[in-house]
Design a protein around this motif. Structure first.
Motif, PDB file in Angstrom:
ATOM      1  N   LYS A  42       0.756  -1.438  -0.127  1.00 58.52           N
ATOM      2  CA  LYS A  42      -0.021   0.209   0.028  1.00 58.52           C
ATOM      3  C   LYS A  42       0.821   1.426  -0.132  1.00 58.52           C
ATOM      4  O   LYS A  42       0.720   2.145  -0.951  1.00 58.52           O
ATOM      5  CB  LYS A  42      -0.893   0.042   1.303  1.00 58.52           C
ATOM      6  N   THR A  43       1.545   1.256   1.012  1.00 54.50           N
ATOM      7  CA  THR A  43       2.499   2.535   1.094  1.00 54.50           C
ATOM      8  C   THR A  43       3.490   2.409  -0.082  1.00 54.50           C
ATOM      9  O   THR A  43       3.767   3.712  -0.579  1.00 54.50           O
ATOM     10  CB  THR A  43       3.493   2.530   2.482  1.00 54.50           C
ATOM     11  N   ILE A  46       1.552   4.046  -2.841  1.00 54.74           N
ATOM     12  CA  ILE A  46       1.255   5.784  -2.545  1.00 54.74           C
ATOM     13  C   ILE A  46       2.485   6.429  -2.693  1.00 54.74           C
ATOM     14  O   ILE A  46       2.595   7.499  -3.269  1.00 54.74           O
ATOM     15  CB  ILE A  46       0.730   5.944  -0.914  1.00 54.74           C
ATOM     16  N   TRP A  80      -0.257  14.286  -0.254  1.00 53.32           N
ATOM     17  CA  TRP A  80       0.088  12.961   0.292  1.00 53.32           C
ATOM     18  C   TRP A  80       0.321  13.101   1.864  1.00 53.32           C
ATOM     19  O   TRP A  80       0.993  13.979   2.094  1.00 53.32           O
ATOM     20  CB  TRP A  80       1.516  12.182  -0.282  1.00 53.32           C
ATOM     21  N   GLU A  83       2.058   8.471   6.713  1.00 52.19           N
ATOM     22  CA  GLU A  83       1.644   7.743   8.175  1.00 52.19           C
ATOM     23  C   GLU A  83       2.251   8.401   9.174  1.00 52.19           C
ATOM     24  O   GLU A  83       2.037   8.728  10.263  1.00 52.19           O
ATOM     25  CB  GLU A  83       1.850   6.425   8.269  1.00 52.19           C
ATOM     26  N   ASP A 159      -2.484   8.105   3.822  1.00 57.08           N
ATOM     27  CA  ASP A 159      -1.842   6.758   4.150  1.00 57.08           C
ATOM     28  C   ASP A 159      -1.877   6.633   5.702  1.00 57.08           C
ATOM     29  O   ASP A 159      -1.113   7.137   6.478  1.00 57.08           O
ATOM     30  CB  ASP A 159      -0.399   6.955   3.709  1.00 57.08           C
ATOM     31  N   GLU A 160      -2.805   5.740   6.110  1.00 53.77           N
ATOM     32  CA  GLU A 160      -2.956   5.362   7.483  1.00 53.77           C
ATOM     33  C   GLU A 160      -2.787   6.889   8.418  1.00 53.77           C
ATOM     34  O   GLU A 160      -2.346   6.933   9.613  1.00 53.77           O
ATOM     35  CB  GLU A 160      -1.676   4.582   8.112  1.00 53.77           C
ATOM     36  N   SER A 190      -5.667   4.857   2.765  1.00 55.10           N
ATOM     37  CA  SER A 190      -5.228   3.571   3.077  1.00 55.10           C
ATOM     38  C   SER A 190      -5.390   3.381   4.662  1.00 55.10           C
ATOM     39  O   SER A 190      -4.899   4.551   5.226  1.00 55.10           O
ATOM     40  CB  SER A 190      -3.792   3.485   2.753  1.00 55.10           C
TER      41      SER A 190
END
Lengths: 305, 484
Positions: A42-43, A46, A80, A83, A159-160, A190
């Protein structure tokens, strides 16, 4: 809008690809959920989409611009929120926001107003002159949200982002995503909190070992996979459980039960409450539904149930 | 705010860069001051001297010894010995410089006293040879003595006279007319004709006189004459031209001498501190940000990887240029203050270019390692390693290798080897430029060579400098562009 066209990322030839021929698209006015286990890719996906790392093959088109070949134009339309955001520790949010604003040709009063508005929205107005090294992880994440959308990008990737945020922060992010969606932006979320994704996402992409396993539309989420029946009976007892067990595997918690792996066709589900009533039980809730996203996710990737 | 403006501001206002720029400019200025202020074509002697006088009182003779340094200033703790008729009499100079001893001589009119003195250098006593003093009439005190050649403490290229007066019972001098004139004239002419310098003085035992001289006086020798109030000559120095003394040995500095001063002062400190500024500024501004993930918060903006590394590199290079430029300016101003002339423009430009090349090359090498090493610790380790090997020990490495290969330090091969090593590191670049200007090469056994015979010419040095800046940066740039 972002089109991810068959991208592959290989960090080291010894290891399998982190992302393997992934095809995905983020559409304007839509929230796309991205789910997968740790290490699913996932990351990496991204980070490639943000232009931070380079894909080994394939291409990523951001509103028609290749993120590798036309980085400046493509990155102008991508926000973006990582996390674990990391910033120059000795800078203040104002200094960094001014610096970042310069990349989007935001100048003078326009830049100042935008910076103040964003920092106020994320609740950092009272901490403008503190150095970022004194910020908590939650504050850094709030700042990250502000600095990521300073250029008002058309595509925003979270992202998270919900990890490490307090309930107020979670609510803020959810409202922000809905607001961005209303404005026609393409959103990618995500998260490990699948219920959160299920609540807000228009589509969910499930990836595993760098590959896209399945994409689920919002309309399909209600009827994911196999049907389970939630039953709550006021005078629940062991005999009641025996009755329910005739129809499938029963999990019980107090007077609430869930029947999985039904042994009868879906059309015969109404016979369950009929038998319960006949047996003298008072039904408080009877709800045949599809599996939750989490249940479906695990059943799909063959993980824990 | 333009991103490049922020990068420059961030670099120049970081504590490390501010401290380093202050240290570089301050220390190089200090060394320039030290070199310029202590420079003398003839070094000032550090050996103390003792001048003697005497007077009698009753049956005792008092020997007066005045211990002084080359500037005519009193020196304490000098042990002075007087020997009369086989008996030693000693005295130690105090803060006034005087070391007097009383010798019982009875009614003798003529006595011989042998004198010598000793002083301590690094805890080791040093004794002078004995000097006999013959006193033909003990009833008349020694009176006035004129000692030429003392150094002017405010300008060591200029000289003056020390006047020592010992009257009866040690009384101070009466009114004295003191003349300085051309040594080709005899004493009476110096006194009667318009003199170079004249003053009336009285009431002293010791008096230092520093006449006002200019560079025009450096070819003339001078004599000094003293008369009493009635015009009778009571003391003089030699008035023969060849025995006279110059009042200055000042000679205008040549550009070569000025350049040597810069190479022995400012250059040393820049050669050490500019690489430190470069490698650690590169680590703090780029390597650390890249490996810690801070750079990602910038890279996600509408900016290419190439322009990001270029803007950070430019901001670092500007800090080096400022440090070198200000060091050059302050050193030049200090040199001008002491010698009345500036370094030539060509030399100044070469000098700034040299250390800009050195600094920028070290910057680029660390930028390069920032894309090879994966962690902050690895990048920092690489930066320190680059500094230690390519700067700190680089001048020793060729000596060790060439010695191990048994290459004679006086051979042509040795010179070629040394030059090759100098071309192989940015820190050797300043040595090459120094060789081009001074014709000297080598750390330990400095040799004189013809630089152009060994490939040290201005065009080659300029090309080498450009390559040192471009090649490592190009590698770093390509790595930044194509490597995660």
């Amino acid at each position: 809008m972002i089109d991810i066209e068959s991208i592959t990322k290989i960090y080291t030839p010894k290891n399998p690809p982190a992302v393997d021929s992934l095809e995905l698209s983020m559409k304007d006015g839509e929230i796309l959920g991205l789910v997968g286990l740790n290490g699913a890719g996932k990351t990496t996906t991204i980070r490639m989409t943000s232009g931070i790392i380079l894909p080994t093959s394939g291409r990523i088109m951001v509103d028609g611009y290749d993120i590798v070949l036309d980085k400046v134009k493509a990155a102008a339309n991508v926000g973006w929120i990582p996390e674990l955001p990391n910033f120059e520790p000795n800078a203040t949010p104002l200094q960094l926001m001014n610096y970042f604003a310069g990349f989007y040709n935001l100048k003078g009063k326009e830049a100042e107003e935008r910076i103040m508005s964003l920092l106020e929205q994320v609740g950092l107005k009272d901490h403008l002159h503190k150095k970022l090294r004194s910020y908590s992880q939650g504050m850094k994440k709030r700042f990250s949200i502000a600095e990521s959308i300073i250029g008002d990008p058309q595509n925003v990737m979270f992202d998270e982002t919900l990890n490490g945020l307090d309930p107020e922060g979670v609510l803020f992010v959810r409202n922000l995503m809905m607001n961005l969606k209303k404005r026609g932006k393409a959103i990618l979320l995500s998260s490990h909190i699948l219920s959160e994704i299920q609540d807000v996402a228009d589509r969910v992409a499930i990836i595993d070992h760098g590959k896209l396993i399945k994409t689920i539309k919002r309309s399909e989420m209600k009827t994911l996979g196999k049907t389970v029946v939630h039953v709550t009976v006021e005078n629940f007892n062991a005999d009641c459980k025996k009755i329910l067990a005739k129809y499938g595997d029963v999990e019980t918690s107090g007077n609430e039960s869930m029947i999985r792996d039904l042994k009868i066709p879906e059309k015969d589900i109404p016979s369950i409450p009929d038998e319960l009533v006949r047996s003298g039980y008072r039904i408080i809730r009877f709800d045949p539904v599809g599996e939750s996203l989490e249940e479906y996710f695990f059943s799909l990737i063959g993980g824990l149930k | 705010m333009k991103p490049i403006a922020y990068e420059i501001k961030r670099t120049l206002t970081s504590k490390f860069v501010i401290i380093m720029i202050i240290a570089i400019v301050g220390l190089s200025s200090l060394l320039a001051y030290e070199s310029a202020s202590t420079f003398s074509p003839s070094p000032v002697s550090s050996t103390p001297q003792v001048n003697y006088g005497y007077y009698a009182s009753g049956t005792n003779l008092t020997m007066v010894g005045y211990a002084h340094n080359a500037y005519g200033q009193p020196v304490s703790k000098i042990s002075v010995y007087y020997e009369y008729n086989g008996t030693f009499y000693s005295a130690t100079s105090g803060s006034s410089g005087f070391a007097n001893a009383t010798i019982p001589i009875g009614t003798s009119h003529t006595v011989n006293v042998d004198t010598n003195y000793s002083y301590i250098v690094f805890r080791k006593p040093i004794s002078t040879t004995q000097t006999p003093i013959r006193i033909s009439n003990t009833r008349i005190p020694s009176g006035l003595e004129i000692i030429p050649g003392i150094v002017n403490p405010t300008n060591t290229t200029r000289f003056g006279y020390e006047l020592m007066y010992v009257g009866q019972n040690g009384t101070t001098a009466p009114s004295i007319n003191f003349y300085i004139g051309n040594a080709s004239l005899n004493a009476s002419v110096i006194v009667s004709s318009p003199s170079f310098s004249y003053q009336n003085i009285s009431g002293f035992n010791i008096r230092n006189i520093y006449p006002s001289v200019t560079y025009a006086d450096h070819n003339t020798t001078y004599a000094a004459v003293a008369t009493n109030s009635s015009g009778r000559i009571i003391a003089k120095t030699s008035t023969f031209t060849h025995d006279g003394t110059p009042l200055t040995d000042y000679a205008p500095m040549t550009q070569k001498e000025l350049q040597s001063l810069v190479f022995s002062g400012t250059s040393e400190i820049l050669g050490f501190l500019i690489p430190i500024l470069a490698v650690f500024a590169a680590y703090l501004t780029y390597g650390k940000d890249r490996t810690s993930g801070v750079l990602e918060s910038v890279l996600k903006r509408p900016v290419t990887r190439g322009s990001l590394i270029a803007s950070r590199f430019t901001s670092n290079a500007i800090s080096i240029f400022i440090a070198v430029g200000f060091s050059m300016i302050f050193s030049d101003l200090i040199i001008n203050h002491y010698f009345g002339m500036y370094l030539s423009t060509a030399f100044s430009l070469y000098f700034v270019w040299t250390y800009l090349v050195e600094g920028v090359a070290f910057l680029a090498i660390v930028y390069m390692f920032s894309h090879i090493a994966k962690s902050q610790g690895a990048v920092l380790g690489a930066a320190i390693g680059v500094f230690v090997v390519m700067d700190l020990f680089w001048s020793i490495i060729p000596i060790a290798i060439l010695s191990a290969l048994r290459v004679s330090s006086s051979s042509t091969s040795y010179v070629y080897g040394t030059i090759a090593f100098n071309y192989a590191s940015p820190s050797g670049y300043s040595s090459l430029v120094q060789t081009m200007f001074t014709d000297k090469i080598g750390l330990i056994s400095s040799q004189t060579i013809v630089p152009s015979s060994f490939g040290i010419t201005a065009p080659i040095l300029i090309i080498a400098g450009i390559l040192w800046m471009i090649i490592p940066f190009t590698i770093a740039f390509v790595l930044a562009k194509y490597r995660d």
